[in-house]
Structures are given as structure tokens and as C-alpha cells.
Design an enzyme around this catalytic site. Structure first.
Site, PDB file in Angstrom:
ATOM      1  N   ASN A  22      -8.318   0.073 -14.108  1.00 46.51           N
ATOM      2  CA  ASN A  22      -8.818   1.168 -13.496  1.00 46.51           C
ATOM      3  C   ASN A  22      -8.674   1.429 -11.881  1.00 46.51           C
ATOM      4  OD1 ASN A  22      -9.637   2.622 -16.064  1.00 46.51           O
ATOM      5  ND2 ASN A  22     -11.436   0.937 -15.814  1.00 46.51           N
ATOM      6  N   ARG A  54      -2.823  -9.542 -16.913  1.00 43.92           N
ATOM      7  CA  ARG A  54      -2.675 -10.534 -18.133  1.00 43.92           C
ATOM      8  C   ARG A  54      -1.451 -10.195 -18.989  1.00 43.92           C
ATOM      9  NH1 ARG A  54      -9.052 -10.143 -19.489  1.00 43.92           N
ATOM     10  NH2 ARG A  54      -8.061  -7.860 -19.334  1.00 43.92           N
ATOM     11  N   ARG A  55      -1.327  -9.028 -18.774  1.00 42.55           N
ATOM     12  CA  ARG A  55      -0.172  -8.545 -19.886  1.00 42.55           C
ATOM     13  C   ARG A  55       1.007  -7.865 -19.327  1.00 42.55           C
ATOM     14  NH1 ARG A  55      -3.306  -4.137 -22.685  1.00 42.55           N
ATOM     15  NH2 ARG A  55      -4.042  -3.899 -20.511  1.00 42.55           N
ATOM     16  N   VAL A 139     -20.388  -1.922  -4.407  1.00 44.35           N
ATOM     17  CA  VAL A 139     -21.701  -1.352  -4.613  1.00 44.35           C
ATOM     18  C   VAL A 139     -21.230   0.086  -4.374  1.00 44.35           C
ATOM     19  CG1 VAL A 139     -24.089  -0.983  -3.610  1.00 44.35           C
ATOM     20  CG2 VAL A 139     -23.035  -3.128  -3.378  1.00 44.35           C
ATOM     21  N   GLY A 141     -19.342   2.383  -5.655  1.00 44.54           N
ATOM     22  CA  GLY A 141     -17.833   2.904  -5.713  1.00 44.54           C
ATOM     23  C   GLY A 141     -17.477   3.293  -4.289  1.00 44.54           C
ATOM     24  N   ASP A 208     -25.848  -4.677 -14.210  1.00 46.18           N
ATOM     25  CA  ASP A 208     -24.728  -4.025 -13.132  1.00 46.18           C
ATOM     26  C   ASP A 208     -25.811  -3.715 -11.807  1.00 46.18           C
ATOM     27  OD1 ASP A 208     -22.004  -2.852 -12.079  1.00 46.18           O
ATOM     28  OD2 ASP A 208     -23.730  -1.184 -12.182  1.00 46.18           O
ATOM     29  N   LYS A 212     -25.935  -5.091  -7.878  1.00 49.60           N
ATOM     30  CA  LYS A 212     -25.867  -4.420  -6.548  1.00 49.60           C
ATOM     31  C   LYS A 212     -27.219  -4.411  -5.827  1.00 49.60           C
ATOM     32  CE  LYS A 212     -22.658  -1.282  -9.034  1.00 49.60           C
ATOM     33  NZ  LYS A 212     -22.533  -0.004 -10.030  1.00 49.60           N
TER      34      LYS A 212
HETATM   35  P1  NAP Z   1     -10.262  -3.394 -15.603  1.00 46.83           P
HETATM   36  O1  NAP Z   1      -9.819  -1.873 -15.890  1.00 46.83           O
HETATM   37  O2  NAP Z   1     -10.759  -4.002 -16.741  1.00 46.83           O
HETATM   38  O3  NAP Z   1      -9.018  -3.964 -15.091  1.00 46.83           O
HETATM   39  C1  NAP Z   1      -8.987  -5.378 -14.752  1.00 46.83           C
HETATM   40  C2  NAP Z   1      -7.419  -5.890 -14.563  1.00 46.83           C
HETATM   41  O4  NAP Z   1      -7.397  -7.137 -14.233  1.00 46.83           O
HETATM   42  C3  NAP Z   1      -6.412  -5.700 -15.403  1.00 46.83           C
HETATM   43  O5  NAP Z   1      -5.209  -5.194 -15.015  1.00 46.83           O
HETATM   44  C4  NAP Z   1      -6.237  -7.057 -16.282  1.00 46.83           C
HETATM   45  O6  NAP Z   1      -4.762  -7.298 -16.656  1.00 46.83           O
HETATM   46  C5  NAP Z   1      -6.498  -8.029 -15.033  1.00 46.83           C
HETATM   47  N1  NAP Z   1      -7.008  -9.219 -15.354  1.00 46.83           N
HETATM   48  C6  NAP Z   1      -8.204  -9.527 -15.732  1.00 46.83           C
HETATM   49  N2  NAP Z   1      -8.130 -10.902 -15.940  1.00 46.83           N
HETATM   50  C7  NAP Z   1      -7.027 -11.512 -15.458  1.00 46.83           C
HETATM   51  C8  NAP Z   1      -6.403 -12.769 -15.224  1.00 46.83           C
HETATM   52  N3  NAP Z   1      -7.252 -13.900 -15.628  1.00 46.83           N
HETATM   53  N4  NAP Z   1      -5.269 -12.983 -14.626  1.00 46.83           N
HETATM   54  C9  NAP Z   1      -4.581 -11.878 -14.304  1.00 46.83           C
HETATM   55  N5  NAP Z   1      -4.905 -10.498 -14.451  1.00 46.83           N
HETATM   56  C10 NAP Z   1      -6.236 -10.392 -15.149  1.00 46.83           C
HETATM   57  O7  NAP Z   1     -11.247  -3.322 -14.576  1.00 46.83           O
HETATM   58  P2  NAP Z   1     -11.653  -2.309 -13.285  1.00 46.83           P
HETATM   59  O8  NAP Z   1     -12.507  -1.169 -14.183  1.00 46.83           O
HETATM   60  O9  NAP Z   1     -10.281  -1.760 -12.845  1.00 46.83           O
HETATM   61  O10 NAP Z   1     -12.765  -3.255 -12.397  1.00 46.83           O
HETATM   62  C11 NAP Z   1     -12.125  -4.007 -11.622  1.00 46.83           C
HETATM   63  C12 NAP Z   1     -13.230  -4.428 -10.837  1.00 46.83           C
HETATM   64  O11 NAP Z   1     -13.570  -3.635  -9.808  1.00 46.83           O
HETATM   65  C13 NAP Z   1     -14.523  -5.393 -11.485  1.00 46.83           C
HETATM   66  O12 NAP Z   1     -14.763  -6.400 -10.560  1.00 46.83           O
HETATM   67  C14 NAP Z   1     -15.377  -4.144 -11.516  1.00 46.83           C
HETATM   68  O13 NAP Z   1     -16.924  -4.651 -11.581  1.00 46.83           O
HETATM   69  C15 NAP Z   1     -15.034  -3.393 -10.217  1.00 46.83           C
HETATM   70  N6  NAP Z   1     -15.390  -2.201  -9.864  1.00 46.83           N
HETATM   71  C16 NAP Z   1     -14.848  -1.172 -11.020  1.00 46.83           C
HETATM   72  C17 NAP Z   1     -15.351   0.147 -10.816  1.00 46.83           C
HETATM   73  C18 NAP Z   1     -14.817   1.290 -11.774  1.00 46.83           C
HETATM   74  O14 NAP Z   1     -15.169   2.396 -11.793  1.00 46.83           O
HETATM   75  N7  NAP Z   1     -13.852   0.722 -12.741  1.00 46.83           N
HETATM   76  C19 NAP Z   1     -16.039   0.590  -9.888  1.00 46.83           C
HETATM   77  C20 NAP Z   1     -16.599  -0.253  -8.781  1.00 46.83           C
HETATM   78  C21 NAP Z   1     -16.446  -1.642  -8.982  1.00 46.83           C
HETATM   79  P3  NAP Z   1      -4.475  -6.375 -18.095  1.00 46.83           P
HETATM   80  O15 NAP Z   1      -4.185  -5.086 -17.476  1.00 46.83           O
HETATM   81  O16 NAP Z   1      -3.070  -7.118 -18.314  1.00 46.83           O
HETATM   82  O17 NAP Z   1      -5.336  -6.409 -18.971  1.00 46.83           O
END
Ligand code: NAP
Length: 445
Positions: A22, A54-55, A139, A141, A208, A212
Site C-alpha cells: 500500500n 516477496r513476489r 504515527v 499517517g 496498533d 503509536k
Molecule cells: P503491505 O501492503 O502489506 O506491503 C508490504 C510490502 O512489503 C509488500 O510489497 C511485500 O511484498 C513486502 N515484503 C514483506 N516482507 C518482505 C520480505 N521479507 N522481503 C521483501 N519484501 C517484503 O504493507 P503496507 O500497508 O504498505 O505497510 C507498510 C508499513 O507501513 C508497515 O510497517 C505499516 O505498519 C506502515 N504503515 C502503513 C499504513 C497504511 O495505511 N497501510 C499507514 C501507516 C504506516 P509483496 O508485495 O511481494 O507481498
């Protein structure tokens, strides 16, 4: 160009992005679409060297040669100067960030779960190499709250930080308030609409928000606070009756993250040192409180400081693009530091304030009781409050088919005194049940 900088038109600043979900997808998009603006703002071009996923076979709209599954090798590349960690989780993010910082590569991360427990370790890794660790996105966003606490307020004394820092729970509670639906039904709707994850535990049980809160408290009070120091209750026990009760007294229910300075008692008792209370729980807040107007998936953080007074930060606390905005702000700062030779402020934990146990934390309470409908009951109930040193602010009595309902609102009382009162009330023959006990916050408005 700055003559001291190793970077410039011949030497761009190389960026590795770890994760393209995301947040990572939006970070990559901005780096690729706003190259000239970013170059102007930094002083040197930012060049994407690679993206770890990962993919690698999933089509992500970027050249395949940029994708790798070997995040360690990407971080170690000579042409990578800055690392953006948006993969989430503890391992391997922890090792990768540690390796980058030890090698003098500044890191931008959105990983609250990691920071809530390992900021000390990561900050230590950054010290000798003079690398930067930035984490505005961890914290709330898009909302700038980390940098204001670290920088803008570094000359003030923060006394309190109260926030709605989890969009999923705020969406659920707002919907329950608006529709009168119960928790399970609203959670199912939030999941269907994409506001709650398939496993909502981290959000609805307050993990979560607690991560924060730990980060906010560390910054506000210059003390290392970890997730384990945060008292935590989630929203899964909130009922539609609780919402009705709240509405009846002009309140709504919010999941609050509260970080508070508890003034020290006289020196003879505790050395006179302030303590800090860090807690996450659902609480009633008056509808006229500014946090009551924060509905849906929005976040807000109120900071109260000795000289600044009250400041409120409001906006989108999650989502790919909003979170990427905060990440990009940090990336530009880290890149400017590379270009101009500056440095981000390091971890500040000099105050080392002790954590006050939740039992000592004074809060107001809203206690709902089902009681026998006969004379003398009110005195019995009031007597139990008095016996435990909990002072009553108001009592409301309503008749019902099963007896009578008493709604008692207390003045500030310690958690432990209230818990003892509730246990004693439950034993009274005249009390059929203690229907709910909810904390009341924000009534100092
Ligand atoms: P996400 O959609 O689950 O994306 C995670 C990404 O990391 C995916 O592309 C995944 O690869 C990759 N990944 C995971 N493990 C890996 C590994 N071992 N080696 C290589 N690549 C790996 O997560 P997200 O929602 O973007 O969130 C990312 C971070 O931002 C987290 O720490 C989250 O707490 C923080 N955050 C998110 C938001 C939000 O609104 N989403 C807001 C604030 C903070 P694949 O695509 O191949 O599966």
C-alpha cells in the site's frame, strides 16, 4: 551546488525501497513522477536503485530489473545512500534497518511496531555512522506530529498528548454511534469496506494504538517508552448500550491514546520526580470536545504544552498516498542532510521518567448499575463509593422493567480505587449487575 557535498549533478542520491505494498507503491510512484521537484528541493537527484518485495513476478508497473527479493543485498549496494523501509513486521525489517544505519545509510520507516520496541537499538546503530532515522509516517499517517514533537516543541514542556491514532477503530466507533448497530455487525461492515483487516486484532484490541502511544510518549517526555509500558484495552467489548449511555449524557465513545505527565509527589514520597502515564482505552468524551468531531477513519492528536498551550493535528492517519506523503517528507529531509552534511536529531531519552502504574492513574468514571427498585438503594451504592474514597460527581436514576438503573459519574479517582468499588458494588444484594464501567475523558474542557 554545495561545494562540500559529494552529491550533485554527477552523483545522484541512491534510494532503496523495501516493500511495495500500500505505502511502497505510492512512494515509488512519487519518486518516479516528481523527479524534477525532488531534485530541486534536495539539491541532487533522487534515483530509485531497487525495490525489495516477496513476489517479484507480480506486475507492479515498474521495470522488472528494479525488483528484487534480496533486500539485504539491495541495502548493501554501494550506490544506495538512503533506505525506505515500508515492508512492516519486526524481522527482517529490524536487521535491514540496523545494517543500513551501521553502514551510514539513512533510513526512513513507517514501521510503528518495530519502533515501539526497538528505537533504542536502531538509534544506537545510527550514532557512530552519523546516519539519520526518520519515522514521521509511523504515527498517524500523513499527519505531521512526530516532527512537531521532536523539533518544533523541543523548547517547550509537553504535559499531555491525547490522540485518536487508529482509523479502523475510529471508523467502527463512529459507525456504531451513528447507526446504533452493535460491535460485531459494524466490524463486519468495516471489513467489507476495507477499513478493517481480515484479522483485525492489532487494531480492535488496541495494539496498533499502543505502539503509536509508546512512540508519542517517548518523544513528548524524552523517555524511552516501549509498547509493554502502555496500558491497553481495545474496543471489542463496547456495546450498542454503551453508545446509548454515552449519547444520553452528551458524549460519544472514542479509542484514545493518552500520554500524560503525572506531577511528582512530595520529595519524601517519591523523590518528587514526575512520572508518565501511557494508556490506550475506549473512553466517553463530551460531544463538544474537539476529538469528538474526528469521525470515520480520520486521526487527530492533541498536544498540550506548558507554553504553546493546546495544539491539534488532524488528517488522514492511514492509506497508501497519505502515508507516502509523510515518508517522502522524511526522505527529502534525509537526502538534504546527505547533500548539505546535516544530521537529524537523535533519540532524546535524557529525562528517564518512570512509568506510573495504571492503578495510580486518576480518571473520571461513568458507572452503570442495574439495581433493585426500593428505597435505600441509592444510599447503599453511594456508601460503597465513599468507603473506597471515590467521590461522586452526579447520579442519575431511571426506572426500568427489571428494577432501576443508576448512572454514577465520579470525580477523578485512581483506577485501583474504582476497581475495588466496582467489586464491592457487585457483591451488594441490592445491585443486580454492574452493566458497564467506562472512563470519562476530556471533561476539563
Ligand atoms: P503491505 O501492503 O502489506 O506491503 C508490504 C510490502 O512489503 C509488500 O510489497 C511485500 O511484498 C513486502 N515484503 C514483506 N516482507 C518482505 C520480505 N521479507 N522481503 C521483501 N519484501 C517484503 O504493507 P503496507 O500497508 O504498505 O505497510 C507498510 C508499513 O507501513 C508497515 O510497517 C505499516 O505498519 C506502515 N504503515 C502503513 C499504513 C497504511 O495505511 N497501510 C499507514 C501507516 C504506516 P509483496 O508485495 O511481494 O507481498
Amino acid at each position: 551546488m554545495n561545494s562540500r557535498s559529494a552529491y550533485g549533478s554527477d552523483h545522484p542520491i541512491g534510494v532503496a525501497v523495501l516493500g511495495m505494498g500500500n505505502v511502497g507503491t505510492e512512494v515509488v510512484r512519487i519518486i518516479q513522477n516528481q523527479t524534477e521537484d525532488l531534485r530541486q528541493r534536495v539539491g541532487a537527484a533522487l534515483v530509485l536503485r531497487g525495490v525489495a518485495v516477496r513476489r517479484p513476478d507480480v506486475d507492479r508497473g515498474i521495470p522488472a530489473e528494479l525488483l528484487t527479493t534480496d533486500a539485504h543485498a539491495l541495502v548493501a549496494r554501494d550506490d544506495v545512500d538512503l533506505v525506505v523501509e515500508v515492508m512492516g513486521g519486526i524481522d527482517p525489517a529490524r536487521e535491514l534497518i540496523g545494517a543500513a544505519l551501521s553502514a551510514g545509510k539513512s533510513v526512513v520507516t513507517a514501521n510503528k511496531a518495530l519502533l515501539a520496541d526497538y528505537t533504542g537499538e536502531l538509534a544506537a546503530a545510527a550514532l557512530p555512522s552519523r546516519a539519520d532515522l526518520y519515522f514521521e509516517a509511523a504515527v498517524a499517517g500523513a499527519i505531521p506530529v512526530v516532527r512537531p514533537l521532536i523539533q518544533s516543541m523541543s523548547g517547550d514542556r509537553v504535559n499531555r498528548v491525547v490522540g485518536i491514532v487508529n482509523g479502523t477503530t475510529n471508523f467502527i466507533l463512529s459507525a456504531m454511534d451513528e447507526t446504533g448497530a452493535d460491535y460485531d455487525e459494524t466490524l463486519a461492515e468495516a471489513t467489507r469496506l476495507g477499513y478493517a483487516e481480515a484479522d483485525p486484532t492489532a487494531d480492535v484490541e488496541g495494539f496498533d494504538a499502543a505502539a503509536k502511544a509508546a512512540i508519542l510518549a517517548s518523544l513528548a517526555f524524552h523517555t524511552r517508552v516501549t509498547a509493554a509500558d502502555v496500558y491497553r484495552e481495545g474496543i471489542s467489548k463496547i456495546t450498542s448500550e454503551d453508545m446509548e449511555t454515552a449519547a444520553a449524557v452528551g458524549c460519544t465513545v472514542k479509542l484514545l491514546a493518552i500520554c500524560e505527565r503525572v506531577p511528582g509527589r512530595p520529595a519524601a514520597e517519591e523523590g518528587g520526580k514526575d512520572r508518565i502515564s501511557v494508556r490506550v482505552y475506549p473512553a466517553l468524551i463530551p460531544r463538544k470536545h474537539p476529538l469528538s468531531a474526528v469521525t470515520g477513519a480520520f486521526n487527530a492528536v492533541v498536544v498540550e504544552a506548558e507554553n504553546a498551550g493546546r495544539l491539534m493535528f488532524y488528517g488522514q492517519g492511514a492509506g497508501g498516498a497519505p502515508t507516502a506523503s509523510a515518508v517522502m517528507g522524511d526522505l527529502v529531509m534525509a537526502a538534504r542532510n546527505k547533500f548539505y552534511g546535516g544530521r537529524a536529531p537523535g533519540e532524546s531519552v535524557y529525562a528517564e521518567l518512570p512509568i506510573a502504574p495504571i492503578g495510580d492513574t486518576p480518571t473520571r468514571y461513568h458507572v452503570n448499575l442495574q439495581v433493585a427498585d426500593r428505597t435505600g438503594v441509592l444510599q447503599e451504592v453511594a456508601g460503597e463509593f465513599a468507603r473506597h474514597g471515590v467521590s461522586i460527581s452526579t447520579v442519575r436514576q431511571e426506572g426500568s422493567d427489571e428494577g432501576a438503573r443508576l448512572v454514577v459519574v465520579t470525580h477523578e479517582a485512581a483506577e485501583s480505587a474504582l476497581a475495588d468499588t466496582v467489586a464491592a458494588l457487585a457483591e451488594l444484594e441490592s445491585v443486580t449487575s454492574v452493566t458497564s464501567v467506562l472512563r470519562l475523558e476530556g471533561t476539563e474542557e
